[in-house]
Design a protein around this motif. Sequence first.
Motif, short mmCIF file in Angstrom:
data_model
loop_
_atom_site.label_atom_id
_atom_site.label_comp_id
_atom_site.label_asym_id
_atom_site.label_seq_id
_atom_site.Cartn_x
_atom_site.Cartn_y
_atom_site.Cartn_z
N PHE A 31 34.56 39.98 37.90
CA PHE A 31 35.65 39.02 38.06
C PHE A 31 35.14 37.66 37.59
O PHE A 31 34.07 37.21 38.01
N ILE A 32 35.91 37.00 36.74
CA ILE A 32 35.52 35.68 36.22
C ILE A 32 36.66 34.70 36.44
O ILE A 32 37.82 34.99 36.11
N ASP A 33 36.33 33.56 37.01
CA ASP A 33 37.30 32.50 37.24
C ASP A 33 37.83 32.01 35.89
O ASP A 33 37.08 31.46 35.08
N GLU A 34 39.12 32.22 35.65
CA GLU A 34 39.69 31.90 34.35
C GLU A 34 39.63 30.41 34.04
O GLU A 34 39.37 30.00 32.90
N ALA A 35 39.85 29.57 35.05
CA ALA A 35 39.81 28.12 34.83
C ALA A 35 38.39 27.67 34.50
O ALA A 35 38.18 26.85 33.59
#
Length: 304
Positions: free
Chosen positions: A293-297
């Motif tokens: 999971f990667i923080d899109e912002a």
Amino acid sequence: MLYEATWGAGEKFWGTWAAGTHSGHPYVPYVWDIVETLAYGSGVLVVLAVVGFLADGYGEARGTRSVVAYATYWGAASLVGYPVATDIQAPWAAVHIVLPLSIPAAVGLASIGDSMRDAVETGDAVTAGLAGLIVLAAVGGVAAPNADYWNSASAEDKQVLQWAQPENDYKHALEDAGAVARDNEGTDVLWVGTSTPRGTRLYVSDESSVDRMPPGGPSWHSRLPTPWYLELHDANVTSTPPEARFEGLPPAEEMPPVVIAKPSDAEELETRLDGYESREYAFRLWTERIVVFIDEAALADARE
């Protein structure tokens, strides 16, 4: 200090490689596995090594280079010994055989080249043609495996691939994780520990223990090879124990920009990771999978 460097080291060597679990497996399947890897990945080199050993030891200049004989015996001893020493059937173990055999192989190739040159100078078309065909076959025999295997992640190529490696696309997730880590302050990566029939996975009770050998437990090794790449980016890493993998997560404002978990926990995590993109990969080529999971912002900011 002297005791630990001599007798102590010997005791540890014996306990690990001779009396330990490393030697508690059937021998023949492990030999066959390495031989199969050599045949698929380095068949030309092995043949040239035999030619070089014979040419150097029994040709016109017999006994002139003991290093050739030594390297050949080294490779042969490794072929016999590594199936005993290794605890898994891993194609990379063949490197310990290929490395020393590269010396007599170079001699073998040079010997064939010399024969072709001498044949051309004396007008021996048959010998020159045969030597040329051998060189051409050798070049093709080296080029073909490299073209086939260099970027493969297919189970069809398991003779030369280590099963415990991720699929190729996983590198894109690692690159993005590294980019985010460079811009982030605080903890960069959260491993979500979980329990499986094979025991605890992804959780390390004391992350600082990985700075020394052996790394702490209970399950740092289940993360491999990811820690090596995260270390390249100087990422700060933490983890949650299996019993707290959901309720023990940090609050949203403190959540690391990268979260790594097993697929069995991914659905529940998605409800708690608003604004995160999830990506699933083969973590072990044909046995395990992983979700990143990667923080899109945070990723968008890192790419600016």
